[in-house]
Design an enzyme around this catalytic site. Structure first.
Site, PDB file in Angstrom:
ATOM      1  N   LYS A 116       7.608  -2.411 -12.526  1.00 47.60           N
ATOM      2  CA  LYS A 116       8.677  -2.040 -11.995  1.00 47.60           C
ATOM      3  C   LYS A 116       9.826  -1.447 -13.001  1.00 47.60           C
ATOM      4  CE  LYS A 116       7.700  -3.976  -7.450  1.00 47.60           C
ATOM      5  NZ  LYS A 116       7.260  -3.008  -6.662  1.00 47.60           N
ATOM      6  N   GLU A 200      18.142  -5.549  -7.694  1.00 51.26           N
ATOM      7  CA  GLU A 200      18.472  -4.373  -7.255  1.00 51.26           C
ATOM      8  C   GLU A 200      19.610  -4.229  -6.273  1.00 51.26           C
ATOM      9  OE1 GLU A 200      15.083  -2.125  -5.512  1.00 51.26           O
ATOM     10  OE2 GLU A 200      14.352  -1.570  -7.574  1.00 51.26           O
ATOM     11  N   HIS A 234       8.416  -6.337   4.535  1.00 50.98           N
ATOM     12  CA  HIS A 234       8.173  -5.354   3.514  1.00 50.98           C
ATOM     13  C   HIS A 234       6.500  -4.733   3.456  1.00 50.98           C
ATOM     14  CE1 HIS A 234      12.014  -6.630   2.011  1.00 50.98           C
ATOM     15  NE2 HIS A 234      11.557  -7.934   1.998  1.00 50.98           N
ATOM     16  N   GLU A 274       7.269   6.497  -4.468  1.00 51.33           N
ATOM     17  CA  GLU A 274       8.023   5.468  -3.420  1.00 51.33           C
ATOM     18  C   GLU A 274       9.696   5.553  -3.576  1.00 51.33           C
ATOM     19  OE1 GLU A 274       4.999   2.529  -1.604  1.00 51.33           O
ATOM     20  OE2 GLU A 274       6.520   1.753  -2.632  1.00 51.33           O
ATOM     21  N   GLU A 292       9.221   2.730  -6.748  1.00 55.90           N
ATOM     22  CA  GLU A 292       8.016   2.362  -7.721  1.00 55.90           C
ATOM     23  C   GLU A 292       6.981   3.815  -7.575  1.00 55.90           C
ATOM     24  OE1 GLU A 292       5.377  -0.611  -6.677  1.00 55.90           O
ATOM     25  OE2 GLU A 292       5.484  -0.333  -4.516  1.00 55.90           O
ATOM     26  N   ASN A 294       2.937   4.152  -7.058  1.00 45.78           N
ATOM     27  CA  ASN A 294       1.554   3.789  -6.921  1.00 45.78           C
ATOM     28  C   ASN A 294       0.431   4.809  -7.334  1.00 45.78           C
ATOM     29  OD1 ASN A 294       2.509   1.432  -5.561  1.00 45.78           O
ATOM     30  ND2 ASN A 294       2.710   2.294  -3.616  1.00 45.78           N
ATOM     31  N   ARG A 296      -2.549   5.493  -7.269  1.00 48.33           N
ATOM     32  CA  ARG A 296      -3.821   5.393  -6.564  1.00 48.33           C
ATOM     33  C   ARG A 296      -3.652   6.169  -5.281  1.00 48.33           C
ATOM     34  NH1 ARG A 296      -2.043   1.937  -2.515  1.00 48.33           N
ATOM     35  NH2 ARG A 296      -0.684   0.444  -3.544  1.00 48.33           N
TER      36      ARG A 296
HETATM   37  P1  ADP Z   1       0.492   0.257   0.574  1.00 49.28           P
HETATM   38  O1  ADP Z   1       1.955   0.748   0.102  1.00 49.28           O
HETATM   39  O2  ADP Z   1      -0.691   1.360   0.285  1.00 49.28           O
HETATM   40  O3  ADP Z   1       0.024  -0.718   1.356  1.00 49.28           O
HETATM   41  P2  ADP Z   1      -0.055  -2.282  -1.189  1.00 49.28           P
HETATM   42  O4  ADP Z   1       0.332  -2.391  -2.835  1.00 49.28           O
HETATM   43  O5  ADP Z   1       0.807  -3.036  -0.445  1.00 49.28           O
HETATM   44  O6  ADP Z   1       0.184  -0.630  -0.830  1.00 49.28           O
HETATM   45  O7  ADP Z   1      -1.599  -2.609  -1.211  1.00 49.28           O
HETATM   46  C1  ADP Z   1      -2.397  -1.690  -0.714  1.00 49.28           C
HETATM   47  C2  ADP Z   1      -3.695  -2.165  -0.141  1.00 49.28           C
HETATM   48  O8  ADP Z   1      -4.619  -2.709  -1.078  1.00 49.28           O
HETATM   49  C3  ADP Z   1      -3.287  -2.996   0.639  1.00 49.28           C
HETATM   50  O9  ADP Z   1      -3.065  -2.509   2.072  1.00 49.28           O
HETATM   51  C4  ADP Z   1      -4.314  -3.911   0.855  1.00 49.28           C
HETATM   52  O10 ADP Z   1      -5.283  -3.675   1.781  1.00 49.28           O
HETATM   53  C5  ADP Z   1      -5.074  -3.701  -0.585  1.00 49.28           C
HETATM   54  N1  ADP Z   1      -4.887  -4.989  -1.391  1.00 49.28           N
HETATM   55  C6  ADP Z   1      -3.683  -5.161  -1.997  1.00 49.28           C
HETATM   56  N2  ADP Z   1      -4.128  -6.349  -2.801  1.00 49.28           N
HETATM   57  C7  ADP Z   1      -5.156  -6.503  -2.495  1.00 49.28           C
HETATM   58  C8  ADP Z   1      -5.845  -7.693  -3.082  1.00 49.28           C
HETATM   59  N3  ADP Z   1      -5.516  -8.370  -4.244  1.00 49.28           N
HETATM   60  N4  ADP Z   1      -7.386  -7.760  -2.804  1.00 49.28           N
HETATM   61  C9  ADP Z   1      -7.823  -6.865  -1.886  1.00 49.28           C
HETATM   62  N5  ADP Z   1      -7.268  -5.789  -1.426  1.00 49.28           N
HETATM   63  C10 ADP Z   1      -5.783  -5.931  -1.815  1.00 49.28           C
HETATM   64  P1  ADP Z   2       6.052  -3.243  -3.170  1.00 45.20           P
HETATM   65  O1  ADP Z   2       5.300  -3.148  -4.711  1.00 45.20           O
HETATM   66  O2  ADP Z   2       5.655  -4.886  -2.967  1.00 45.20           O
HETATM   67  O3  ADP Z   2       5.635  -2.430  -2.414  1.00 45.20           O
HETATM   68  P2  ADP Z   2       8.695  -1.878  -3.308  1.00 45.20           P
HETATM   69  O4  ADP Z   2       9.470  -2.211  -4.381  1.00 45.20           O
HETATM   70  O5  ADP Z   2       7.593  -0.639  -3.043  1.00 45.20           O
HETATM   71  O6  ADP Z   2       7.618  -3.159  -3.578  1.00 45.20           O
HETATM   72  O7  ADP Z   2       9.225  -2.476  -1.886  1.00 45.20           O
HETATM   73  C1  ADP Z   2       8.554  -2.773  -0.638  1.00 45.20           C
HETATM   74  C2  ADP Z   2       9.668  -2.526   0.230  1.00 45.20           C
HETATM   75  O8  ADP Z   2      10.910  -3.151   0.227  1.00 45.20           O
HETATM   76  C3  ADP Z   2      10.314  -1.329   0.730  1.00 45.20           C
HETATM   77  O9  ADP Z   2       9.241  -0.407   1.240  1.00 45.20           O
HETATM   78  C4  ADP Z   2      11.561  -1.545   1.250  1.00 45.20           C
HETATM   79  O10 ADP Z   2      11.282  -1.812   2.703  1.00 45.20           O
HETATM   80  C5  ADP Z   2      11.865  -2.721   0.660  1.00 45.20           C
HETATM   81  N1  ADP Z   2      12.739  -2.472  -0.594  1.00 45.20           N
HETATM   82  C6  ADP Z   2      12.629  -2.343  -1.632  1.00 45.20           C
HETATM   83  N2  ADP Z   2      13.717  -2.248  -2.437  1.00 45.20           N
HETATM   84  C7  ADP Z   2      14.839  -2.079  -1.517  1.00 45.20           C
HETATM   85  C8  ADP Z   2      16.071  -1.892  -1.670  1.00 45.20           C
HETATM   86  N3  ADP Z   2      16.822  -1.782  -2.934  1.00 45.20           N
HETATM   87  N4  ADP Z   2      16.983  -1.946  -0.761  1.00 45.20           N
HETATM   88  C9  ADP Z   2      16.431  -2.421   0.462  1.00 45.20           C
HETATM   89  N5  ADP Z   2      15.066  -2.317   0.780  1.00 45.20           N
HETATM   90  C10 ADP Z   2      14.115  -2.294  -0.354  1.00 45.20           C
HETATM   91 MG    MG Z   3       5.615  -0.359  -2.486  1.00 45.36          MG
END
Ligand code: ADP
Ligand code: ADP
Ligand code: MG
Length: 649
Positions: A116, A200, A234, A274, A292, A294, A296
C-alpha cells in the site's frame, strides 16, 4: 482464443470462471485439494487434477503443483480467481517461465500495487489524490507517532502488505497510539510476514467507492463505480452499482483518476481502484482519495456486469489471448442499478462466528443471479472461506433492484448450517440503506437491530412438531378415518435455548391439534396445505435431528431424542469446547486459576480468523485439556472448570 484453461482456485469463483469459459467454447481444468474431492468446481470441469492436502498451503497456494497440472493436461493459460495466488507476482513469473499465459496483469504491475505504501507513492506521482498520511520507510515507533500527531487524530494504522481488513487499527487519541501500533504490527507480521505499517488520516463518515478498470496493456477504460460501504469490520457485506448520490462530475473525476492509475502501470486485465470518500458533506469531485488497487477480478464484480451488460471474465480471456480492449470508453453505459449480497455460513448472534456444516438443503430463487460454489449435500469445510453464495439482483432503479433483493433473500433456502441470511434481510430492510444513506459505520451503529433473531411463533412450533412426527406428508386419499385416534403423540423440540415438549392429537386426515405451553394450535389442511391457527405453513426440510422451516431466514429446530437429553444433562456449561475444527493458537488458563465470566481462556484459529474462547461463568480452572499447537475437532473439550458445588465446598 485458448482451447483449454486451468482455474487455480475453488468454490464460487472457480465455478463462475468455468461458466464463461464453457460459453466461449474453452475447455477447463480444475485443481482440487483433499477436502474438495467431490466439489462443484471439480464436477464442472472437463479435467481435474488433485494437487494436495486440504490446507491452502498444501494445495491452492502450491504454484509448482498447479503449473505442473496445467502442463500435464495441455492447458494453455491459468486463471487465478481471487484470493490464493491471484496477486502473487512470483507465481505470475513462474507461469510465464513455464510457457503458459497468466490471465491477469503482469508481475511488474502486481508488484507496483502490492504494497500500500509504494502504491500510494506511485499514485501521488501520477496525479491521483491519495489519503493524507505518512507512507514513508521510517518504522521507528516514535517517528510514526510523530507522524500521527502531524496528521491529526483520528488516524488509521494500516499494514502496508494488508488485505481483508487485517493489520488495521483505528486510533482516536494519541495516548492509544503505541498499543495500537504494536497490535497492528503483530497481526501484520503473522498474517503477511511483514510488520511495516503506514498511517492515514481517518476519513469521517467514510464511504468506500471503487472503480472497475480494464486494460489491454496499451489502453484502459473504466466500467463505472461500485459502492461497498456496507461493511462489517472492514469486510464488505452488500455492494451496489452505481453509488447512491453519485454525480456525473464526480463519476468522471473518479473514472479518470482510476484510468490514470491503470495506465501508469501499463495495466492488463481486470482491476479495481479503491477510493475512500468523505460522505459527511455529499459527494464532491474533490472529496475522494486513493486507498489501494486490487490487481484481480473482485468478489463484487457481478454488480458491474449487471449494469453494463458485460461479462468481465469473457473480457479477461479475450485480452489475455491477445485481443485489444473490446470497446472504447464512450461505448460503455450504465443501465439501471444492481446489488450483491454475500451469503455466508456464519453464526451472527455469536459475533459472526464462521460456521461449518453439510447443506441438507439449498435453493436459490428464480429471477436473481446466484453465484455459488456449493450444491445441496456439499459441505462447508473449516479450511476455506465460508461463503455459500452471492445473490445478485438488477432493476431499472435502485428501489426496484433493492426490493428484488429483499424478495430474493426471502426465497433463499439453506438448511444444515447457520447463515447470515437474516442479517442480510434486515440490512435490506434498513431505512437509511433504503434511502441510500450509506457509510462504513452503518452496520456497527445499528448492529443490535440488525442481528436480532426471529423467534418462532406458536404456529411455527406447531408446524415443526407435525414435520418432526412425519405427519405433514401427503396421505393416501383412501386413508380411512379409523386411522385417526385422539391419543396424542409427543415430541421434544429445541429452538436455540428454548426447549418445548409438544403434544399432537390427530383429529382426522385434515385436522390436528398441537398443544404447547398449555395453549393449543389448530392445524387444518386446506387445499392440500397445512394452516396453523390460520397462518399458512411454509416449506420445511428435516435431515437427521435438524429441522428447518423456511420462514424469515430459516428457523432451525432440533428434534430431541429423549435418550440424548438425559446424557446431555450431565455435561453442562463447565467445559469450554472448540466451536469448530481448528488450531489451538494459545491457552491462557492453568489448573487452579480463578477466572471470571468473559475472561479469554484460549484462542482458536479457524477459517482464516482467530476466535477467542471465553469463560461462560466465574469459576476455577480444573483441567486444561488441549495445548497450543493442537489441531482439534468441533466439540473437542479444551478447558474444564470445577463444578460449581465443588468450588463452593
Ligand atoms: P474483496 O474486496 O474483493 O473482498 P479481499 O482482499 O478482502 O477483497 O479478498 C478477496 C477475496 O479473496 C475474499 O473475499 C476471500 O474470499 C478471498 N481470500 C482472501 N484471502 C484468502 C485466503 N488466504 N485464502 C482463500 N481465499 C482468500
Ligand atoms: P484492505 O486491503 O484490507 O481491503 P483497505 O485499505 O482497502 O484495506 O481498507 C479497507 C476498508 O477500511 C475500507 O473499505 C474502508 O472501509 C476502511 N478504510 C480504509 N482507509 C480508511 C480511511 N483512511 N478512513 C476511513 N476508513 C478507511
Ligand atoms: Mg481493500
Amino acid at each position: 482464443m485458448f482451447d483449454k484453461i486451468l482455474i487455480a482456485n475453488r468454490g464460487e469463483i472457480a465455478a463462475r470462471v468455468m461458466e464463461t469459459a464453457r460459453a466461449m467454447g474453452v475447455r477447463t481444468v480444475a485443481v482440487y485439494s483433499d477436502a474438495d474431492r467431490g466439489a462443484k468446481h471439480v464436477a464442472m470441469a472437463e479435467d481435474a487434477v488433485h494437487i494436495g492436502g486440504s490446507a491452502p498451503a498444501d494445495s491452492y497456494l502450491r504454484g509448482d503443483a498447479i503449473i505442473a497440472a496445467a502442463q500435464a493436461t495441455g492447458a494453455q493459460a491459468i486463471h487465478p480467481g481471487y484470493g490464493f495466488l491471484s496477486e502473487n507476482p512470483d507465481f505470475v513469473e513462474a507461469v510465464t517461465a513455464a510457457g503458459l499465459v497468466f490471465i491477469g496483469p503482469s508481475a511488474d504491475a502486481i508488484r507496483k500495487m502490492g504494497l500500500k505504501d509504494a502504491a500510494k507513492a506511485l499514485m501521488e506521482q501520477a496525479g491521483v489524490p491519495v489519503v493524507p498520511g505518512y507512507h514513508g520507510e521510517n518504522q521507528d515507533p516514535e517517528h510514526l507517532s510523530g507522524a500521527a500527531d502531524a496528521i491529526g487524530y483520528p488516524v488509521l494504522i494500516k499494514a502496508v502488505a494488508g488485505g481483508g481488513g487485517k493489520g488495521m487499527r483505528l486510533v482516536e487519541r494519541a495516548g492509544d497510539f503505541m498499543d495500537a501500533l504494536e497490535s497492528a504490527q503483530g497481526e501484520a507480521r503473522t498474517a503477511f510476514g511483514n510488520p511495516d505499517v503506514l498511517i492515514e488520516k481517518y476519513i469521517q463518515q467514510p464511504r468506500h467507492i471503487e472503480v472497475q478498470v480494464f486494460g489491454d496493456g496499451e489502453r484502459a477504460v473504466h466500467l463505472f463505480e461500485r459502492d461497498c460501504s456496507l461493511q462489517r469490520r472492514h469486510q464488505k457485506v452488500i455492494e451496489e452499482a452505481p453509488a447512491p448520490g453519485m454525480t456525473p462530475e464526480m463519476r468522471a473525476a473518479m473514472g479518470q483518476a482510476a484510468v490514470r492509475a491503470a495506465q501508469a502501470i501499463g495495466y492488463k486485465g481486470a482491476g479495481t481502484v479503491e477510493f475512500i470518500v468523505d460522505g459527511s458533506s455529499g459527494l464532491r469531485p474533490d472529496g475522494f482519495w486513493f486507498m489501494e488497487m486490487n490487481t484481480r477480478l473482485q468478489v463484487e464484480h457481478p454488480v458491474t456486469e449487471a449494469i453494463t451488460g458485460i461479462d468481465l471474465v469473457e473480457w479477461q480471456l479475450r485480452v489475455a489471448a491477445g485481443e485489444p480492449l473490446p470497446c472504447a470508453q464512450d461505448d460503455l453505459q450504465i443501465n439501471g442499478h444492481a446489488f450483491e449480497a454475500r451469503l455466508y455460513a456464519e453464526d451472527v448472534p455469536k459475533g459472526f462466528l464462521p460456521a461449518t456444516g453439510t447443506l441438507a438443503h439449498l435453493a436459490f430463487p428464480a429471477g436473481a443471479r446466484a453465484d455459488s460454489g456449493v450444491r445441496p449435500g456439499d459441505t462447508i469445510s473449516p479450511f476455506y472461506d465460508p461463503m455459500i453464495a452471492k445473490i445478485i439482483t438488477h432493476g431499472p432503479t435502485r428501489a426496484v433492484a433493492l426490493s428484488r433483493m429483499r424478495a430474493a433473500l426471502a426465497d433463499t433456502q439453506v438448511a444444515g448450517t447457520v447463515t447470515n441470511l437474516g442479517f442480510l434481510s434486515a440490512l435490506c430492510a434498513h431505512e437509511g440503506f433504503a434511502r441510500g444513506d450509506v457509510d462504513t459505520g452503518l452496520i456497527a451503529r445499528d448492529l443490535d437491530k440488525l442481528v436480532s433473531q426471529p423467534a418462532p411463533t406458536s404456529a411455527d412450533w406447531a408446524q415443526a412438531a407435525l414435520v418432526a412426527l412425519g405427519l405433514d406428508a401427503d396421505l393416501p386419499n383412501d386413508a380411512g378415518f379409523t386411522l385417526w385416534t385422539p391419543t396424542p403423540r409427543s415430541v421434544a423440540l429445541r429452538f436455540g435455548e428454548d426447549e418445548q415438549v409438544l403434544r399432537v392429537a390427530l383429529c382426522g386426515p385434515d385436522r390436528a391439534e398441537i398443544t404447547l405451553d398449555g395453549s393449543t394450535v389448530a392445524a387444518d389442511r386446506i387445499a392440500g396445505s397445512w394452516h396453523f391457527d390460520g397462518q399458512a405453513g411454509v416449506a420445511a426440510v428435516r435431515k437427521g435431528d435438524l429441522l428447518t422451516l423456511f420462514r424469515d431466514a430459516g428457523l432451525e429446530f432440533h428434534v430431541i431424542d429423549p435418550l440424548d437429553r438425559a446424557a446431555a444433562a450431565g455435561a453442562g456449561a463447565d467445559v469450554i469446547e472448540a466451536p469448530m475444527p481448528g488450531l489451538v493458537k494459545a491457552v491462557f488458563a492453568e489448573p487452579g486459576q480463578a477466572v471470571s465470566a468473559g475472561d479469554r481462556l484460549a484462542v482458536l484459529e479457524a477459517m482464516k480468523m482467530e476466535h477467542s474462547l471465553l469463560a461462560a461463568r466465574d469459576g476455577v480452572v480444573a483441567e486444561v485439556l488441549a495445548e497450543a499447537g493442537a489441531q482439534v475437532e468441533a466439540g473437542a473439550p479444551l478447558i474444564r472448570l470445577e463444578a460449581e458445588e465443588d468450588a463452593a465446598a
